[in-house]
Scaffold this motif. Structure first.
Motif, short mmCIF file in Angstrom:
data_model
loop_
_atom_site.label_atom_id
_atom_site.label_comp_id
_atom_site.label_asym_id
_atom_site.label_seq_id
_atom_site.Cartn_x
_atom_site.Cartn_y
_atom_site.Cartn_z
N ILE A 137 40.75 42.47 48.23
CA ILE A 137 40.83 41.01 48.33
C ILE A 137 40.78 40.47 46.90
O ILE A 137 39.78 40.66 46.20
CB ILE A 137 39.65 40.43 49.15
N PRO A 138 41.83 39.80 46.44
CA PRO A 138 41.81 39.30 45.07
C PRO A 138 40.99 38.01 44.98
O PRO A 138 41.43 36.95 45.40
CB PRO A 138 43.30 39.04 44.77
N GLY A 139 39.79 38.13 44.45
CA GLY A 139 38.93 36.95 44.37
C GLY A 139 38.88 36.39 42.97
O GLY A 139 39.15 37.09 42.00
N TYR A 140 38.58 35.10 42.84
CA TYR A 140 38.28 34.52 41.52
C TYR A 140 37.09 33.58 41.66
O TYR A 140 36.88 32.98 42.71
CB TYR A 140 39.50 33.81 40.91
N TRP A 141 36.32 33.50 40.57
CA TRP A 141 35.09 32.68 40.58
C TRP A 141 35.33 31.35 39.89
O TRP A 141 36.00 31.28 38.85
CB TRP A 141 33.96 33.40 39.84
N LYS A 142 34.77 30.29 40.47
CA LYS A 142 34.67 28.99 39.81
C LYS A 142 33.20 28.66 39.90
O LYS A 142 32.70 28.37 41.00
CB LYS A 142 35.49 27.96 40.60
N GLU A 176 31.12 29.72 43.09
CA GLU A 176 31.92 29.84 44.31
C GLU A 176 33.06 30.83 44.06
O GLU A 176 33.64 30.87 42.97
CB GLU A 176 32.49 28.48 44.72
N CYS A 177 33.35 31.60 45.05
CA CYS A 177 34.40 32.61 44.92
C CYS A 177 35.51 32.30 45.93
O CYS A 177 35.24 31.99 47.10
CB CYS A 177 33.80 33.99 45.19
N PHE A 178 36.76 32.38 45.44
CA PHE A 178 37.91 32.01 46.28
C PHE A 178 38.90 33.17 46.33
O PHE A 178 38.94 34.02 45.44
CB PHE A 178 38.63 30.79 45.69
N ASP A 179 39.73 33.14 47.37
CA ASP A 179 40.82 34.10 47.52
C ASP A 179 42.01 33.62 46.69
O ASP A 179 42.52 32.50 46.92
CB ASP A 179 41.19 34.18 49.02
N LYS A 180 42.44 34.45 45.74
CA LYS A 180 43.54 34.08 44.83
C LYS A 180 44.83 33.76 45.59
O LYS A 180 45.66 32.98 45.15
CB LYS A 180 43.83 35.26 43.89
N ARG A 181 45.01 34.39 46.74
CA ARG A 181 46.28 34.25 47.45
C ARG A 181 46.45 32.87 48.08
O ARG A 181 47.54 32.37 48.22
CB ARG A 181 46.40 35.33 48.54
N ASN A 182 45.31 32.23 48.46
CA ASN A 182 45.43 30.96 49.19
C ASN A 182 44.30 29.99 48.88
O ASN A 182 44.13 28.98 49.56
CB ASN A 182 45.48 31.21 50.70
N ASP A 183 43.48 30.31 47.86
CA ASP A 183 42.34 29.47 47.45
C ASP A 183 41.30 29.26 48.54
O ASP A 183 40.53 28.31 48.51
CB ASP A 183 42.83 28.10 46.92
N LYS A 184 41.30 30.15 49.51
CA LYS A 184 40.29 30.04 50.59
C LYS A 184 38.91 30.45 50.07
O LYS A 184 38.78 31.45 49.36
CB LYS A 184 40.71 30.95 51.75
N LEU A 185 37.90 29.64 50.44
CA LEU A 185 36.54 29.91 49.98
C LEU A 185 36.00 31.19 50.64
O LEU A 185 36.03 31.33 51.87
CB LEU A 185 35.64 28.72 50.33
N ILE A 186 35.45 32.09 49.80
CA ILE A 186 34.86 33.33 50.34
C ILE A 186 33.33 33.28 50.25
O ILE A 186 32.64 33.62 51.20
CB ILE A 186 35.36 34.59 49.58
N VAL A 187 32.84 32.88 49.06
CA VAL A 187 31.38 32.85 48.85
C VAL A 187 31.00 31.50 48.26
O VAL A 187 31.67 30.99 47.36
CB VAL A 187 30.94 33.96 47.86
N THR A 188 29.91 30.94 48.78
CA THR A 188 29.35 29.75 48.17
C THR A 188 27.82 29.92 48.12
O THR A 188 27.31 30.96 48.56
CB THR A 188 29.77 28.47 48.94
N THR A 189 27.14 28.94 47.55
CA THR A 189 25.68 29.06 47.46
C THR A 189 25.02 27.82 48.05
O THR A 189 25.63 26.76 48.15
CB THR A 189 25.21 29.23 46.00
N ASP A 190 23.75 27.99 48.41
CA ASP A 190 22.97 26.87 48.91
C ASP A 190 21.54 27.04 48.41
O ASP A 190 21.01 28.16 48.45
CB ASP A 190 23.00 26.83 50.44
N LYS A 191 20.94 25.93 48.00
CA LYS A 191 19.61 26.08 47.39
C LYS A 191 18.55 26.52 48.39
O LYS A 191 17.50 27.00 48.00
CB LYS A 191 19.19 24.82 46.63
N SER A 192 18.84 26.44 49.68
CA SER A 192 17.88 26.94 50.67
C SER A 192 17.68 28.46 50.53
O SER A 192 16.70 29.00 51.04
CB SER A 192 18.36 26.62 52.09
#
Ligand code: NAP
Ligand code: GDD
Length: 335
Positions: free
Chosen positions: A264-269, A272-288
């Motif tokens: 899965i080609p991912g990139y980080w912003k 948050e991590c997204f799928d390079k192919r379609n910018d779909k969110l894969i990983v996010t964070t929450d302070k909880s």
């Protein structure tokens, strides 16, 4: 004659791997489990060993009950794995963590002393004891600085085990184990959140929600670590040993490895991590998912266990991750 082991925490991750290994070595295995309204044998079921274990009611907060379990099972060895083992929860329920993880250990030790002090005792100590220590890697000589109610309770358990050994000449020892994971890991722990999370992301598309991505851990495989527990109890002298792989990765790196493994080609912003192919969110964070106090770096030096016990690990972080991901892909297949 075959030996008998009583394993507290039989329904947990380490309980199932230890039981499997002991059974393979010809042990009679008693599993201590606390009362529940529903079965918690999914791990033992998956391993196909549920029927090979004899179960005893055992809650480590009730000493009379532990004593009865020891009298009934007459073990040669007791492995005390029972714990409220989720560090984050120990901040929400500090008394429970203290009762189970700290006093629970005392109650098991005291029951053994009363019933038969020749029973060998293994205590599940933790690299969390090192906590905020400035030294890396951490060995048996490194000083402790626990920084969660879980770790403080485990510190008490660690020292009361050593105290019983010194005071009553019992064969009691502590394994200071660094993080070890597996397909049987509880779903709250970060590696399993990632392995299960990516299977669900592939299936249903919901992102994985995590906390501190920069935490560094020395991740090994539970299958390797339960062998070290047994080596400690069968050594000439009871002593403390560190078990670790010596290799450290961040949570972010564990995610990167998982994505690479699945192509899965991912990139980080930022976080948050997204799928390079379609910018779909894969990983996010929450302070909880952040903790009031965090252990930033755990890196273990297990030279002593390697040289004195001949212990080693077969898995590295890549084969561990692959084992976990493959298991969750089987459990949560794409339609
Ligand atoms: P786990 O999967 O969370 O299993 C914990 C076990 O303890 C479960 O069987 C649980 O039973 C049982 N338990 C909880 N409260 C109890 C009580 N009051 N009386 C009796 N049993 C109770 O943990 P694990 O990963 O297998 O870890 C095993 C031990 O090693 C724990 O002591 C943990 O703190 C320690 N440790 C783990 C690691 C690691 O990375 N895995 C590293 C260092 C040390 P239920 O099923 O009923 O909840
Ligand atoms: N659980 C969890 N969930 N942890 C997260 C998350 C998340 O969403 N996001 C980041 N992390 C970070 C935690 O803050 C921590 O720094 C690291 O990932 C590992 O967390 P856990 O997998 O929960 O394990 P742990 O290191 O706190 O504790 C485990 O290892 C100890 C040995 O070092 C447990 O098994 C303990 O019982 C054990 O003693």
């Amino acid at each position: 004659m075959s030996k008998t082991a009583l394993v507290t925490g039989i329904t947990g991750q380490d309980g199932c791997y230890l039981a499997k290994s002991l059974l393979e070595k010809g042990y009679k295995v008693y599993g201590g489990q606390r009362r529940s309204t529903s079965s918690k044998h999914w791990r033992l079921d998956e391993m196909g060993i549920t029927g090979d274990i004899e179960y005893v009611e055992l809650d480590v907060v009730d000493q009379a009950n532990i004593r009865r379990a020891i009298e009934k099972t007459k073990p040669d060895e007791v492995y005390n794995l029972a714990a409220q083992s989720f560090v984050a929860l120990s901040f929400e329920q500090p008394e429970l963590a203290t009762l189970v993880d700290g006093f629970g250990t005392l109650k098991v030790l005291e029951s053994i002393r009363q019933v038969n002090p020749r029973i060998k005792f293994y205590q599940a100590s933790s690299s969390e004891l090192y906590g905020k220590t400035q030294e890396a890697p951490q060995s048996e000589q490194t000083s402790f600085h626990p920084c969660s109610p879980y770790a403080v309770a485990k510190l008490y358990a660690h020292w009361i085990t050593i105290n019983y050994r010194e005071a009553y000449d019992m064969f009691a020892c502590c394994g200071i184990l660094f993080n070890h994971e597996s397909p049987m890991r509880g779903e709250n722990f970060v590696t399993r959140k990632i392995s299960k999370g990516i299977a669900l992301w592939l299936r249903e598309g919901q992102p994985i929600v995590l906390g501190n991505l920069e935490a560094k851990r020395d991740w090994g495989h539970a299958e390797d670590f339960v062998e070290g527990m047994q080596l400690m109890l069968n050594a000439d002298q009871p002593q403390e040993y560190v078990l670790a792989t010596g290799k450290v990765h961040t949570v972010r790196q564990f995610i990167d490895k998982t994505l690479a493994y699945l192509s899965i080609p991912g990139y980080w912003k930022n976080d948050e991590c997204f799928d390079k192919r379609n910018d779909k969110l894969i990983v996010t964070t929450d302070k909880s998912n952040l903790r009031p106090a965090e252990v930033g770096l755990l890196a273990g030096d297990s030279t002593k266990a390697k040289t004195e016990l001949g212990w080693n690990h077969k898995y590295d972080v890549d084969s561990l991750m692959a084992d976990m991901v493959e298991a969750d892909l089987r459990r949560y297949p794409r339609p």
